[in-house]
Design a protein around this motif. Sequence first.
Motif, PDB file in Angstrom:
ATOM      1  N   TYR A   9       6.908  -2.129   6.216  1.00  5.68           N
ATOM      2  CA  TYR A   9       6.694  -1.025   7.148  1.00  5.68           C
ATOM      3  C   TYR A   9       5.350  -0.338   6.907  1.00  5.68           C
ATOM      4  O   TYR A   9       4.659   0.037   7.850  1.00  5.68           O
ATOM      5  CB  TYR A   9       7.833  -0.010   7.049  1.00  5.68           C
ATOM      6  CG  TYR A   9       7.734   1.082   8.089  1.00  5.68           C
ATOM      7  CD1 TYR A   9       8.009   0.802   9.421  1.00  5.68           C
ATOM      8  CD2 TYR A   9       7.331   2.359   7.749  1.00  5.68           C
ATOM      9  CE1 TYR A   9       7.900   1.779  10.389  1.00  5.68           C
ATOM     10  CE2 TYR A   9       7.215   3.347   8.710  1.00  5.68           C
ATOM     11  CZ  TYR A   9       7.506   3.050  10.028  1.00  5.68           C
ATOM     12  OH  TYR A   9       7.385   4.022  10.984  1.00  5.68           O
ATOM     13  N   SER A  76       5.249   8.209  10.614  1.00  2.87           N
ATOM     14  CA  SER A  76       5.497   8.763   9.283  1.00  2.87           C
ATOM     15  C   SER A  76       6.917   9.287   9.114  1.00  2.87           C
ATOM     16  O   SER A  76       7.331   9.579   8.001  1.00  2.87           O
ATOM     17  CB  SER A  76       4.495   9.884   8.980  1.00  2.87           C
ATOM     18  OG  SER A  76       4.694  10.964   9.860  1.00  2.87           O
ATOM     19  N   GLY A  77       7.664   9.396  10.205  1.00  2.56           N
ATOM     20  CA  GLY A  77       9.032   9.900  10.130  1.00  2.56           C
ATOM     21  C   GLY A  77       9.921   9.159   9.148  1.00  2.56           C
ATOM     22  O   GLY A  77      10.626   9.794   8.351  1.00  2.56           O
ATOM     23  N   PRO A  78       9.934   7.826   9.166  1.00  2.00           N
ATOM     24  CA  PRO A  78      10.791   7.115   8.212  1.00  2.00           C
ATOM     25  C   PRO A  78      10.351   7.238   6.744  1.00  2.00           C
ATOM     26  O   PRO A  78      11.119   6.952   5.843  1.00  2.00           O
ATOM     27  CB  PRO A  78      10.686   5.654   8.665  1.00  2.00           C
ATOM     28  CG  PRO A  78      10.283   5.720  10.091  1.00  2.00           C
ATOM     29  CD  PRO A  78       9.410   6.929  10.201  1.00  2.00           C
ATOM     30  N   ILE A  79       9.116   7.656   6.504  1.00  2.00           N
ATOM     31  CA  ILE A  79       8.617   7.741   5.131  1.00  2.00           C
ATOM     32  C   ILE A  79       8.800   9.138   4.559  1.00  2.00           C
ATOM     33  O   ILE A  79       9.194   9.308   3.408  1.00  2.00           O
ATOM     34  CB  ILE A  79       7.127   7.329   5.078  1.00  2.00           C
ATOM     35  CG1 ILE A  79       6.993   5.866   5.482  1.00  2.00           C
ATOM     36  CG2 ILE A  79       6.551   7.547   3.691  1.00  2.00           C
ATOM     37  CD1 ILE A  79       5.572   5.401   5.614  1.00  2.00           C
TER      38      ILE A  79
END
Length: 171
Positions: A9, A76-79
Amino acid sequence: TETLRYPLYRLVIIGIGLVVAVLLWYVVTRTRIGMLVRAGASNRTMVAGLGINIRLLYTIVFGFGAALAGLAGLLSGPIYAVQPGMGELILIQVFVVIVIGGIGSIRGALVGAVIVGVVDTLGRAFLKPLLGTVISPPAAEAAGPALASMLIYLLMALVLAVRPAGLFSSR
């Protein structure tokens, strides 16, 4: 043999970032709208005098910037933890990138971001073990992360001392 493991990702994010950077460069330097944006940044009154609706042009540029910010938030939401004000954590680093690269320079922003990222990452990875060879391990454990986070500010101070307008100051 030992292989380097890196999350797919994050590689996708790097790839999308490179594609967006190239597209942004192309639009700004090779298209009519990019020419108008650059001209409007230099002399807004002259561009308006040529019959260009400068308010509409700047509204479009603002909308495009907001779309890029939305893309960055989406990627950047999933991180990171998604919450109101989540961008406040990186505002100071963005300021450092802009000062190092040169205010108003797209090329400077790209180069500044790479330099700050490399210095920050190398400082966090190698400063603590390096300090451990000079001072006691518990002291290195405490001082390493603190000094690593200061490296980008020291770099900014060095760049400002040598080139006050940044590495790639705008013309």
